[in-house]
Design a protein around this motif. Sequence first.
Motif, PDB file in Angstrom:
ATOM      1  N   SER A  67      21.092   6.254  -6.117  1.00 41.35           N
ATOM      2  CA  SER A  67      21.338   5.697  -4.564  1.00 41.35           C
ATOM      3  C   SER A  67      20.271   5.590  -3.872  1.00 41.35           C
ATOM      4  N   ASP A  68      20.410   4.960  -2.824  1.00 42.05           N
ATOM      5  CA  ASP A  68      19.270   4.832  -1.676  1.00 42.05           C
ATOM      6  C   ASP A  68      18.723   5.934  -1.291  1.00 42.05           C
ATOM      7  N   THR A  69      19.643   6.804  -1.253  1.00 37.33           N
ATOM      8  CA  THR A  69      19.109   8.171  -0.635  1.00 37.33           C
ATOM      9  C   THR A  69      18.280   8.849  -1.565  1.00 37.33           C
ATOM     10  N   ALA A  70      18.922   8.902  -3.041  1.00 38.18           N
ATOM     11  CA  ALA A  70      18.012   9.517  -4.239  1.00 38.18           C
ATOM     12  C   ALA A  70      16.802   8.795  -4.278  1.00 38.18           C
ATOM     13  N   LEU A  71      16.693   7.280  -3.917  1.00 32.77           N
ATOM     14  CA  LEU A  71      15.416   6.840  -3.969  1.00 32.77           C
ATOM     15  C   LEU A  71      14.501   7.095  -3.081  1.00 32.77           C
ATOM     16  N   SER A  72      15.087   7.021  -1.979  1.00 38.23           N
ATOM     17  CA  SER A  72      14.296   7.654  -0.600  1.00 38.23           C
ATOM     18  C   SER A  72      13.439   8.722  -0.930  1.00 38.23           C
ATOM     19  N   GLU A  73      14.130   9.806  -1.358  1.00 34.73           N
ATOM     20  CA  GLU A  73      13.701  11.031  -1.658  1.00 34.73           C
ATOM     21  C   GLU A  73      12.690  11.052  -2.813  1.00 34.73           C
ATOM     22  N   ILE A  74      12.595  10.185  -3.701  1.00 33.57           N
ATOM     23  CA  ILE A  74      11.414  10.077  -4.902  1.00 33.57           C
ATOM     24  C   ILE A  74      10.713   9.513  -4.216  1.00 33.57           C
ATOM     25  N   ARG A  75      10.789   8.527  -3.255  1.00 34.44           N
ATOM     26  CA  ARG A  75       9.519   7.773  -2.786  1.00 34.44           C
ATOM     27  C   ARG A  75       8.815   8.713  -1.756  1.00 34.44           C
ATOM     28  N   ALA A  76       9.412   9.588  -1.068  1.00 36.57           N
ATOM     29  CA  ALA A  76       8.849  10.627  -0.250  1.00 36.57           C
ATOM     30  C   ALA A  76       8.153  11.646  -0.876  1.00 36.57           C
ATOM     31  N   LEU A  77       7.861  11.593  -2.317  1.00 33.45           N
ATOM     32  CA  LEU A  77       7.064  12.381  -3.146  1.00 33.45           C
ATOM     33  C   LEU A  77       5.611  11.537  -3.250  1.00 33.45           C
ATOM     34  N   GLY A  78       5.693  10.417  -2.665  1.00 34.44           N
ATOM     35  CA  GLY A  78       4.301   9.782  -2.594  1.00 34.44           C
ATOM     36  C   GLY A  78       4.481   8.650  -3.886  1.00 34.44           C
ATOM     37  N   VAL A  79       5.517   8.502  -4.494  1.00 36.62           N
ATOM     38  CA  VAL A  79       5.941   7.803  -5.878  1.00 36.62           C
ATOM     39  C   VAL A  79       5.706   6.386  -5.564  1.00 36.62           C
ATOM     40  N   SER A  80       5.135   5.464  -6.238  1.00 40.55           N
ATOM     41  CA  SER A  80       5.028   4.211  -6.322  1.00 40.55           C
ATOM     42  C   SER A  80       5.600   3.289  -7.402  1.00 40.55           C
ATOM     43  N   HIS A  81       5.952   4.020  -8.563  1.00 34.34           N
ATOM     44  CA  HIS A  81       6.526   3.489  -9.692  1.00 34.34           C
ATOM     45  C   HIS A  81       7.411   4.555 -10.141  1.00 34.34           C
ATOM     46  N   ILE A  82       8.781   3.943 -10.585  1.00 30.40           N
ATOM     47  CA  ILE A  82       9.783   4.860 -11.282  1.00 30.40           C
ATOM     48  C   ILE A  82       9.764   4.368 -12.933  1.00 30.40           C
ATOM     49  N   TRP A  83       9.573   5.231 -13.814  1.00 28.91           N
ATOM     50  CA  TRP A  83       9.696   4.896 -15.219  1.00 28.91           C
ATOM     51  C   TRP A  83      11.254   5.564 -15.690  1.00 28.91           C
TER      52      TRP A  83
ATOM     53  N   GLU B 168       5.574  17.766  -3.067  1.00 35.68           N
ATOM     54  CA  GLU B 168       5.513  16.659  -2.242  1.00 35.68           C
ATOM     55  C   GLU B 168       4.159  16.679  -1.428  1.00 35.68           C
ATOM     56  N   HIS B 169       3.678  17.756  -0.936  1.00 39.22           N
ATOM     57  CA  HIS B 169       2.390  17.971  -0.176  1.00 39.22           C
ATOM     58  C   HIS B 169       1.328  17.140  -0.934  1.00 39.22           C
ATOM     59  N   VAL B 170       1.079  17.853  -2.073  1.00 36.97           N
ATOM     60  CA  VAL B 170      -0.036  17.408  -2.915  1.00 36.97           C
ATOM     61  C   VAL B 170       0.030  16.006  -3.314  1.00 36.97           C
ATOM     62  N   LEU B 171       1.243  15.372  -3.731  1.00 35.69           N
ATOM     63  CA  LEU B 171       1.378  14.419  -4.288  1.00 35.69           C
ATOM     64  C   LEU B 171       1.243  13.148  -3.146  1.00 35.69           C
ATOM     65  N   ASN B 172       1.317  13.360  -1.857  1.00 33.44           N
ATOM     66  CA  ASN B 172       1.223  12.508  -0.756  1.00 33.44           C
ATOM     67  C   ASN B 172      -0.288  12.404  -0.733  1.00 33.44           C
ATOM     68  N   ILE B 173      -0.996  13.670  -0.881  1.00 31.26           N
ATOM     69  CA  ILE B 173      -2.429  13.614  -0.561  1.00 31.26           C
ATOM     70  C   ILE B 173      -3.012  12.554  -1.742  1.00 31.26           C
ATOM     71  N   ALA B 174      -2.413  12.746  -2.922  1.00 29.85           N
ATOM     72  CA  ALA B 174      -2.900  11.954  -4.165  1.00 29.85           C
ATOM     73  C   ALA B 174      -2.470  10.765  -3.864  1.00 29.85           C
ATOM     74  N   ALA B 175      -1.435  10.328  -3.205  1.00 31.44           N
ATOM     75  CA  ALA B 175      -1.136   8.802  -3.149  1.00 31.44           C
ATOM     76  C   ALA B 175      -1.958   8.212  -2.034  1.00 31.44           C
ATOM     77  N   TYR B 176      -2.285   9.062  -0.830  1.00 29.07           N
ATOM     78  CA  TYR B 176      -2.630   8.229   0.577  1.00 29.07           C
ATOM     79  C   TYR B 176      -3.948   8.502   0.890  1.00 29.07           C
ATOM     80  N   HIS B 177      -4.385   9.688   0.366  1.00 27.23           N
ATOM     81  CA  HIS B 177      -5.923   9.833   0.953  1.00 27.23           C
ATOM     82  C   HIS B 177      -6.888   9.033   0.551  1.00 27.23           C
ATOM     83  N   PRO B 178      -7.853   8.527   1.311  1.00 25.31           N
ATOM     84  CA  PRO B 178      -8.835   7.541   0.942  1.00 25.31           C
ATOM     85  C   PRO B 178      -9.856   8.206  -0.031  1.00 25.31           C
ATOM     86  N   ALA B 179     -10.128   9.410   0.126  1.00 27.18           N
ATOM     87  CA  ALA B 179     -10.898   9.875  -0.935  1.00 27.18           C
ATOM     88  C   ALA B 179     -10.488   9.765  -2.465  1.00 27.18           C
ATOM     89  N   MET B 180      -9.127   9.402  -2.605  1.00 33.46           N
ATOM     90  CA  MET B 180      -8.937   9.135  -4.094  1.00 33.46           C
ATOM     91  C   MET B 180      -9.654   8.111  -4.565  1.00 33.46           C
TER      92      MET B 180
END
Length: 631
Positions: A82-98, A516-528
């Motif tokens: 659902s949109d709820t499920a997908l938004s919660e997945i996205r909140a992990l910093g996820v860009s792609h769902i396999w 969620e915390h670590v993956l958001n850092i991985a997804a968005y921190h410029p140092a990546m």
Amino acid sequence: MKLRLQKQVPVALALISGMVMMACTTSQPADIASESSSSHSPEQQKPIVYQAFTRLFGNKNTTNKPWGSLEENGVGKFADFSDTALSEIRALGVSHIWYTGVPHHATTTDYTHYGITLDDPDVIKGRAGSPYAVKDYYNVDPDLATDPARRMQEFESLIKRTHENGMKVIIDIVPNHVARDYSPLNLPEGVTALGDGDNTAQTYHRDNNFYYVPDSSFIVPAHPEKFDPMGGADHPLADGQFDETPAKWTGNGARAPQPDVNDWYETVKINYGVRPDGSHDFPALPAAYAEKPINAHYEFWQNKSLPDSWYKMRDIALFWIDKGVDGFRFDMAEMVPVEFWSFLNASIKHENPDAFLLAEVYQPDRYRDYLHQGKMDFLYDKVGLYDSIKAVMQGNENVSAIDNASNEVSDISDSMLHFLENHDEQRIASAPFAGSAEAGKPALVVSALNTRAPFMIYFGQEVGEDGSEETGFGDPSRTTIFDYAGVPAHQRWMNEGAFDGGQLTAAEKSLRAYYEHVLNIAAYHPAMQGDFQSLQSIITTGSNKNQTYSFIRTHKQASLVVISHFGEQSETGTIDIPLSLLGNSGASGEIQIIDLLTDDYLDAQVTGDVVTVEFSLDKNESLILSTATMK
């Protein structure tokens, strides 16, 4: 001088007066991701992939009867995303769902009411069947649809929902093999099925799609005594026989008409113009093409005579690209010649230059061939980093193994996808792996942050799923891919479709927040996007640095220093970091050092061009230190 830095309130990830800070607080770790569609949202720095085993993801049934049927154990649907499920997945910093297991595969469940032929349990693994025994590449699995008659439309709706929630869609393509009874329905106009037109009197012909054992019929493998492909249930075709004359080679290359029970007997191998002696029946790709762009590969293959299977698999891939799929995970890519991948991937990128192409390859000496000549975007970093980190977690290696693995692929590190779990591997929390989901915390920090390459998590990993269920054909420690089953910890997070973690234990909630915390850092921190450098040579610990691993990702505005402790006992120490690595050489003002996991500022000793950081780490604890220059 010694600096004791005042704690400040961190703000959203942004560039403010030359300072970078993270707003990924412990209480609200999804702040960044929740703003991903706004004009002020941070830029995704690297792909984060969420692997969802589609059949299991949304299943709310908790029965888990061994060898249970779909009716007994339940099954998840496309609609459960659902949109709820997908938004919660996205909140992990996820860009792609396999979405794993989407193409229609062989199953013991009866769908003849929908015009689908009945599959034979004697060549199926488990009641649900292996998703890697594809029966029809031009449709989706009927298990996954609320209305199997409209299964493709339901998948198209899922693609649309996924895109609307800011993520891209990956599905499997299994180029090496298909189900023994490959029988697609409703083929697109002008397309013929694999095997149609084969000369079955010959073991090999360039334009045969399969290999044959002439004058021999297939014989079902000799299973251990008391093995029952239906787990004791009735089925009209479960008789120890399967009609296949002549017999085809088995998916893993076994050539006998009766494969061994450990062979991939539920599948047959596809022929790409590789003769039985291993020689090739197609044009060679000149070595210089390893350095050429993908459009040159596309031009190379035009107007050449190629094996029929090449064109049929290309048509399959482009069919899914046309549906809106954004990329593929290629199963056992190393069992298919590199030249075919040059042809296929160039064809895909010609249609969608941004397609995400991930390959399962386990031969390190072939990695560069599949990347440079085969034009894969990414490969599994399984044999190197995954195996090394697992050994460190189990106490069988010291942390130098991590650097050794990284050094082996330093020239291609951006292309080596990292993971700690997937459908083939044991769950971290399982007894044979680490026995505790907490043990995965330092591994997560290291694996997710040490390169620009994508990081992937497997559904349920973020809440400590342990894979302990005895479900039938599947073995405990790995979440089954063969059986109808529920996934308990994941179901507690799913909370009857609310996707709010309402049934999680306190420990499971804390673990998910950590991911969620670590993956958001991985997804968005410029140092990546910065450079990697190991700091093992300059870290000093109180006892044994063989269990504490450190590295830096350099960035001109804010570097990240990572220190992760894999040991059983707490550890104290210091690390001397050159200011030049922190991006502060010659800068005026103070150096701010904050732990992004706790938002605490650390004491630091600045001596000349070096900043010394003191740290104390408990079991399974990490520091992710960010720096910023205050003008």
